[in-house]
Design an enzyme around this catalytic site. Structure first.
Site, mmCIF file in Angstrom:
data_model
loop_
_atom_site.group_PDB
_atom_site.id
_atom_site.type_symbol
_atom_site.label_atom_id
_atom_site.label_comp_id
_atom_site.label_asym_id
_atom_site.label_seq_id
_atom_site.Cartn_x
_atom_site.Cartn_y
_atom_site.Cartn_z
ATOM 1 N N HIS A 1 0.373 -1.259 0.295
ATOM 2 C CA HIS A 1 -0.228 0.228 0.090
ATOM 3 C C HIS A 1 0.892 0.733 0.293
ATOM 4 O O HIS A 1 0.304 2.870 -0.257
ATOM 5 C CB HIS A 1 -1.030 0.625 1.483
ATOM 6 N N ASP B 1 -2.876 -10.387 -2.333
ATOM 7 C CA ASP B 1 -3.501 -10.289 -1.112
ATOM 8 C C ASP B 1 -4.878 -10.011 -1.671
ATOM 9 O O ASP B 1 -5.331 -9.236 -2.881
ATOM 10 C CB ASP B 1 -2.803 -8.666 -0.513
#
Length: 326
Positions: free
Chosen positions: A125, A162
């Site tokens: 992220h 993910d």
């Protein structure tokens, strides 16, 4: 050697605070799952500290300095509502980057076929100048830059399974046609990016999955979208953002994968890597927040890495021993 395992005790010391899902017990669960007899063949190495120059290939130096200078002497400091620093966070983040870069060095040198980096904090992220979603530095993006700068590679791919879209990796890659990013993830879900229409300069491949999707939908997305795009890109090195929070028991999302899905996906990715880049694969731990599911899923992933490495070495030996033509 077949498969390497990189980790470091410092990655256990990063502690975002009581009740935070990205807790040290996550890494403890992964390492415990990889401590059984079947994993004795793993070659275990200590993750080195990354140099600031390595990190700065992706993140502006001012951002790197800002993160490291924010590390507190005690307690925790928040960089955003989800992302916290503790006194050991700076070393942990640099060890996580160092693990990926060292694993790439070893795989490129032929010391191993592939490698798994059991590290935290996660990274996918983290955008170029923004920490978010538990992530400080983007290990796989830095690894791709390291592979190009140090080993002269041109085309590097990242595949991310993910449950959360790796907005940071996409953000860093999306304007460079020689970097490829593919992701399966739940949508809608944090961070809100990852629509199929987000294609960068033709180098981004998103295969979002609806809430409650399971094995069939995941395998179809991989088989019909991600794997063909990866094969067409033909990377010289494949990096995997290995998050295990799409598991049906994970508390932070709503997909229904099981351990065998991660084994299958890993084996399929290794097949493409064998065809494109001599089996050179480096995987890095991202998410996964149910401890039992995380440990079992990481074990399934590493088991597949080891099996693929051994099969690749056998194929290479067979080809080396075959009679040559004219």
């Amino acid at each position: 050697m077949t498969t390497l395992l990189y980790t470091h005790p410092a990655c256990l010391e990063h502690n975002p605070g009581y009740g935070h899902p990205e807790r040290p017990d996550r890494l403890k669960a992964v390492l415990a799952a990889l401590d059984g007899p079947e994993f004795q063949g793993l070659v275990r190495r200590e993750a080195p500290m990354a140099d600031i120059e390595q990190v700065a290939r992706v993140h502006p130096r001012a951002y790197v300095d800002r993160v490291l200078q924010a590390v507190p002497e005690s307690g925790t400091v928040g960089l955003d509502p989800d992302t916290y620093l503790s006194p050991a966070s700076g070393e942990a983040a640099l060890r996580a980057v160092g693990a990926v870069c060292a694993a790439i060095d070893a795989v490129m040198a032929g010391e191993a076929r592939n490698a798994f980096c059991a590290i935290r904090p996660p990274g996918h992220h983290a955008e170029a100048a923004q920490a978010m979603g538990f992530c400080l530095f983007n290990q796989v993006a830095i690894g791709a830059a390291h592979a190009r700068a140090v080993h002269g590679l041109k085309r590097v791919a990242v595949v991310d399974f993910d449950v959360h879209h790796g907005n940071g990796t996409q953000h860093i890659f999306e304007r460079d046609p020689d970097l490829f990013y593919a992701s399966t993830h739940q949508m809608p879900l944090y961070p809100g990016t990852g629509a199929a229409s987000e294609r960068g300069v033709g180098n981004i491949c998103n295969a979002p999955l609806p809430p409650m999707a399971g094995s069939d939908e995941f395998r179809a997305a991989m088989s019909e979208t991600v794997l063909p795009a990866l094969r067409a890109f033909a990377p010289e090195l494949l990096l995997i953002s290995a998050g295990f929070d799409a598991h049906r028991d994970d508390p932070l999302a709503g997909l229904n994968l099981v351990e065998d899905d991660y084994a299958w996906a890993t084996a399929e990715l290794l097949r493409v890597a064998e065809a494109c880049c001599g089996g050179r694969v480096v995987s890095a731990l991202e998410g996964g927040y149910d401890l039992r599911a995380l440990g079992a899923s990481a074990a399934a992933h590493v088991r597949a890495l080891m099996a693929g490495a051994e099969a690749g070495i056998r194929r290479s030996a067979t080809l080396a021993g075959a009679p040559g033509g004219d």
